[in-house]
Design a protein around this motif. Structure first.
Motif, PDB file in Angstrom:
ATOM      1  N   THR A 175       4.777 -25.318  -6.471  1.00  0.00           N
ATOM      2  CA  THR A 175       6.056 -25.830  -6.972  1.00  0.00           C
ATOM      3  C   THR A 175       6.912 -24.733  -7.609  1.00  0.00           C
ATOM      4  O   THR A 175       7.975 -25.018  -8.136  1.00  0.00           O
ATOM      5  CB  THR A 175       5.821 -26.940  -8.019  1.00  0.00           C
ATOM      6  N   GLN A 176       6.447 -23.500  -7.555  1.00  0.00           N
ATOM      7  CA  GLN A 176       7.161 -22.382  -8.179  1.00  0.00           C
ATOM      8  C   GLN A 176       7.921 -21.589  -7.123  1.00  0.00           C
ATOM      9  O   GLN A 176       7.319 -20.986  -6.247  1.00  0.00           O
ATOM     10  CB  GLN A 176       6.159 -21.470  -8.902  1.00  0.00           C
ATOM     11  N   GLU A 177       9.245 -21.592  -7.219  1.00  0.00           N
ATOM     12  CA  GLU A 177      10.039 -20.813  -6.265  1.00  0.00           C
ATOM     13  C   GLU A 177      10.022 -19.349  -6.676  1.00  0.00           C
ATOM     14  O   GLU A 177      10.134 -19.024  -7.850  1.00  0.00           O
ATOM     15  CB  GLU A 177      11.476 -21.347  -6.241  1.00  0.00           C
ATOM     16  N   GLU A 178       9.861 -18.490  -5.692  1.00  0.00           N
ATOM     17  CA  GLU A 178       9.812 -17.050  -5.936  1.00  0.00           C
ATOM     18  C   GLU A 178      11.015 -16.376  -5.283  1.00  0.00           C
ATOM     19  O   GLU A 178      11.553 -16.863  -4.285  1.00  0.00           O
ATOM     20  CB  GLU A 178       8.517 -16.457  -5.341  1.00  0.00           C
TER      21      GLU A 178
ATOM     22  N   HIS B 151      10.762 -15.714  -1.536  1.00  0.00           N
ATOM     23  CA  HIS B 151      10.644 -16.828  -0.582  1.00  0.00           C
ATOM     24  C   HIS B 151      11.820 -16.837   0.387  1.00  0.00           C
ATOM     25  O   HIS B 151      12.956 -16.617  -0.010  1.00  0.00           O
ATOM     26  CB  HIS B 151      10.614 -18.177  -1.317  1.00  0.00           C
TER      27      HIS B 151
ATOM     28  N   GLU C 155      10.263 -21.416   3.000  1.00  0.00           N
ATOM     29  CA  GLU C 155       9.362 -21.474   1.844  1.00  0.00           C
ATOM     30  C   GLU C 155      10.034 -22.179   0.661  1.00  0.00           C
ATOM     31  O   GLU C 155       9.400 -22.949  -0.048  1.00  0.00           O
ATOM     32  CB  GLU C 155       8.922 -20.057   1.441  1.00  0.00           C
ATOM     33  N   ARG C 156      11.345 -21.917   0.465  1.00  0.00           N
ATOM     34  CA  ARG C 156      12.067 -22.596  -0.614  1.00  0.00           C
ATOM     35  C   ARG C 156      12.124 -24.105  -0.363  1.00  0.00           C
ATOM     36  O   ARG C 156      11.994 -24.903  -1.278  1.00  0.00           O
ATOM     37  CB  ARG C 156      13.469 -22.011  -0.774  1.00  0.00           C
TER      38      ARG C 156
ATOM     39  N   VAL D  69       8.761 -25.541  -1.277  1.00  0.00           N
ATOM     40  CA  VAL D  69       8.656 -25.647  -2.741  1.00  0.00           C
ATOM     41  C   VAL D  69       9.383 -26.903  -3.214  1.00  0.00           C
ATOM     42  O   VAL D  69       8.850 -27.671  -4.028  1.00  0.00           O
ATOM     43  CB  VAL D  69       9.217 -24.379  -3.432  1.00  0.00           C
ATOM     44  N   LYS D  70      10.582 -27.146  -2.694  1.00  0.00           N
ATOM     45  CA  LYS D  70      11.337 -28.353  -3.077  1.00  0.00           C
ATOM     46  C   LYS D  70      10.573 -29.626  -2.704  1.00  0.00           C
ATOM     47  O   LYS D  70      10.572 -30.598  -3.444  1.00  0.00           O
ATOM     48  CB  LYS D  70      12.720 -28.355  -2.412  1.00  0.00           C
TER      49      LYS D  70
ATOM     50  N   GLN E 223       7.858 -30.065  -5.201  1.00  0.00           N
ATOM     51  CA  GLN E 223       8.440 -30.546  -6.455  1.00  0.00           C
ATOM     52  C   GLN E 223       8.736 -32.045  -6.358  1.00  0.00           C
ATOM     53  O   GLN E 223       8.483 -32.804  -7.295  1.00  0.00           O
ATOM     54  CB  GLN E 223       9.722 -29.765  -6.783  1.00  0.00           C
TER      55      GLN E 223
END
Length: 132
Positions: A67-70, A73, A77-78, A81-82, A85
């Protein structure tokens, strides 16, 4: 468990893979039991040996990496992550007493479970991970 909770969990987890040394999908789980969910009860419900190791985690701890956006990414990948979340939101909105049970050492069965509205039923998701 209401069909809508099962549907929401299914839709939120659809196509998501829990990343470890193997990438595993999520499955919706549901247990009708009035009992408090303890590690011993979970082992019984999941047909694991009574002496299998069980580790408890919070949902946020368990899914932290997903759940951690980097910064590095890419778009896909983003988006993933969403989606993770959103999955956490769906779990928290629909289930109380949310807890993650990790069963095993190397080949781990993970159960993200909580109580459904109205109580008395446990629901959530299961997945598998490999940690060597």
């Amino acid at each position: 468990m209401t069909d809508s909770i099962a549907t929401q969990l299914q839709q939120a987890s659809e196509g998501l893979l829990f990343g470890s040394e193997t990438d595993a999908p999520f499955e919706v789980i549901h247990w009708q039991t009035q009992e408090q969910l303890t590690p011993a009860k979970l082992l019984q419900l999941t047909e694991h040996p009574p002496d299998a190791p069980v580790e408890l985690r919070t949902v946020d701890e368990f899914l932290a990496i997903a759940t951690q956006e980097e910064d590095w990414h890419d778009e896909e990948e983003r988006e993933t992550v969403k989606r993770f979340q959103n999955l956490v939101s769906v779990l928290k909105q629909n289930l109380s007493q949310l807890q993650v049970y990790r069963v095993g050492n190397t080949n781990i069965d993970a159960y993200i479970v909580g109580v459904t509205p109205g109580g008395g039923e446990w629901a959530g998701l299961s997945t598998k991970l490999v940690e060597t």
